[in-house]
Design an enzyme around this catalytic site. Sequence first.
Site, PDB file in Angstrom:
ATOM      1  N   HIS A 192      -0.029  -3.181   3.924  1.00 10.00           N
ATOM      2  CA  HIS A 192       0.576  -2.835   2.635  1.00 10.00           C
ATOM      3  C   HIS A 192      -0.301  -1.734   2.069  1.00 10.00           C
ATOM      4  CE1 HIS A 192       2.336  -4.434  -1.450  1.00 10.00           C
ATOM      5  NE2 HIS A 192       2.749  -3.216  -1.155  1.00 10.00           N
ATOM      6  N   LEU A 193       0.273  -0.607   1.723  1.00 14.01           N
ATOM      7  CA  LEU A 193      -0.502   0.596   1.449  1.00 14.01           C
ATOM      8  C   LEU A 193      -1.598   0.364   0.414  1.00 14.01           C
ATOM      9  CD1 LEU A 193      -1.029   3.573   1.959  1.00 14.01           C
ATOM     10  CD2 LEU A 193       0.758   4.120   0.302  1.00 14.01           C
ATOM     11  N   HIS A 194      -2.831   0.634   0.833  1.00 11.89           N
ATOM     12  CA  HIS A 194      -3.982   0.479  -0.046  1.00 11.89           C
ATOM     13  C   HIS A 194      -5.131   1.326   0.460  1.00 11.89           C
ATOM     14  CE1 HIS A 194      -4.911  -2.328   3.226  1.00 11.89           C
ATOM     15  NE2 HIS A 194      -6.171  -2.316   2.835  1.00 11.89           N
ATOM     16  N   LEU A 195      -5.982   1.717  -0.473  1.00  8.07           N
ATOM     17  CA  LEU A 195      -7.248   2.360  -0.166  1.00  8.07           C
ATOM     18  C   LEU A 195      -8.360   1.531  -0.789  1.00  8.07           C
ATOM     19  CD1 LEU A 195      -5.021   4.857  -0.882  1.00  8.07           C
ATOM     20  CD2 LEU A 195      -6.908   6.178   0.094  1.00  8.07           C
TER      21      LEU A 195
END
Length: 352
Positions: A192-195
């Site tokens: 799940h898009l994360h930085l």
Amino acid sequence: MAATAGGEAGEASPEEFVYGEEDFVLQAAGWGDPGSAPSRFDRVLLASWSDRMERGLFRYRLGALPTRVLPGAVRLVAQLNEQRSAERRPPQPVRSLRDPFDPAAFNFTRLRPAELLFRLRRAGGPEPLLVAINASPLERGHVLLLPEPARRLPQALTAPALRGALEAALLSAHPGFRVGFNGLGGGASVNHLHLHGLYLDRPLPLEAAPAEPLGPRLALLRAGPAPAFLFFAAGPAALEPVSRAVCRAAEHLGAAGLACNVLATRGDPPAGPGGGRGLRVLLWARRPLFGPKAGEPFAVALCELAGLLPLPAEPLYRDITEEQALSAIRQHLLPEPELLHLGGELARLLER
């Protein structure tokens, strides 16, 4: 009504941290006294992070971590973090570089309201980022940077998300606040898009070492344990084109069957010390790994590639040598001829 990271209608939202270009810290504090003059961003982030630690919202209480520099030319930094190894959520199984988002698996729409620190939004700027605690932190102030979790994007880097993270790096006055990204097959534990954003309290060789030019917008940096493709943003105006260039390069790696990791840090221009400091953005190309590898002493993601080794057990922390650590890291990398060929492809791609 309770809020969630999904931001469903009718639910409360976390407080907003609104900023403008005047909030960017163009020259961070020096390493002689890195915390001497925290910015508004640093004060808000660290105060809210410490509040959540006191309230018991993390999987463990993070104290001072035993740290040592491994003898050797690379000067790898080893840290003992046994609690993270024992308490963190098991990484999700990944089958390919292009796995879709799976709503049945853990994702950031399930974060508890109190895990959300604030919504980071530039006045009149790009899409905001939710800033949330990483419940299994590597360091004090370790946070997740989440581009609108309700969109349910998989873990594939986008230029708007990267630009927002780079702006967060410029909002900090601490020289060791870094932002980074682990791609699928490159150490990402949640699809799940994360930085990540975190404070590291020591300089790394990759901040200042000169790089070999590959083209007008790309260089090859060999400092540290793993060579990386280097992009440089001299100031706020360069964040947008650098974000697009890094993402174009990352897409090219994915099309070639390669995983990637990204780290942004304060640093010198590619030629090395002597010019004005800005943001160095490093892109590592690597063989993808799906699932744990038998016999591997530690997992390899962006921290390890940058030279920081969070280690899970005291005997490993005590006994590991630079040679052993470099062997564990470099088995994931490309052979030199393949790396140079890829560098040429990326340089040509970015000139178009």
